[in-house]
Design a protein around this motif. Sequence first.
Motif: not given
Length: 92
Positions: A52-69
Amino acid sequence: ELRDLCLELAERCKALPEAGYELTNSEGEIIATAELAWPANRVAVLLDREAEWVSRFETEGWRVFHSAAVLSAPDPLFEELPDEDAASAGAK
């Protein structure tokens, strides 16, 4: 869950993450969490329960990875991370 990933990071001489990272807003309020993060590089790995926090990080300019991937294909994450020597030099 991500212990083996951290071991592989060390084996590849990549910068090690901050575990249990808390993203804060300008007032210091925690607005999101990530299982692993490299704040200087704005890279985070989120568990399924943190999705649920992916968009928060991305809005702040972060590159987000999902653990399973990342567990099935870690190379895209490793390409985003500095080598340990470079990370240490940046901290000095």
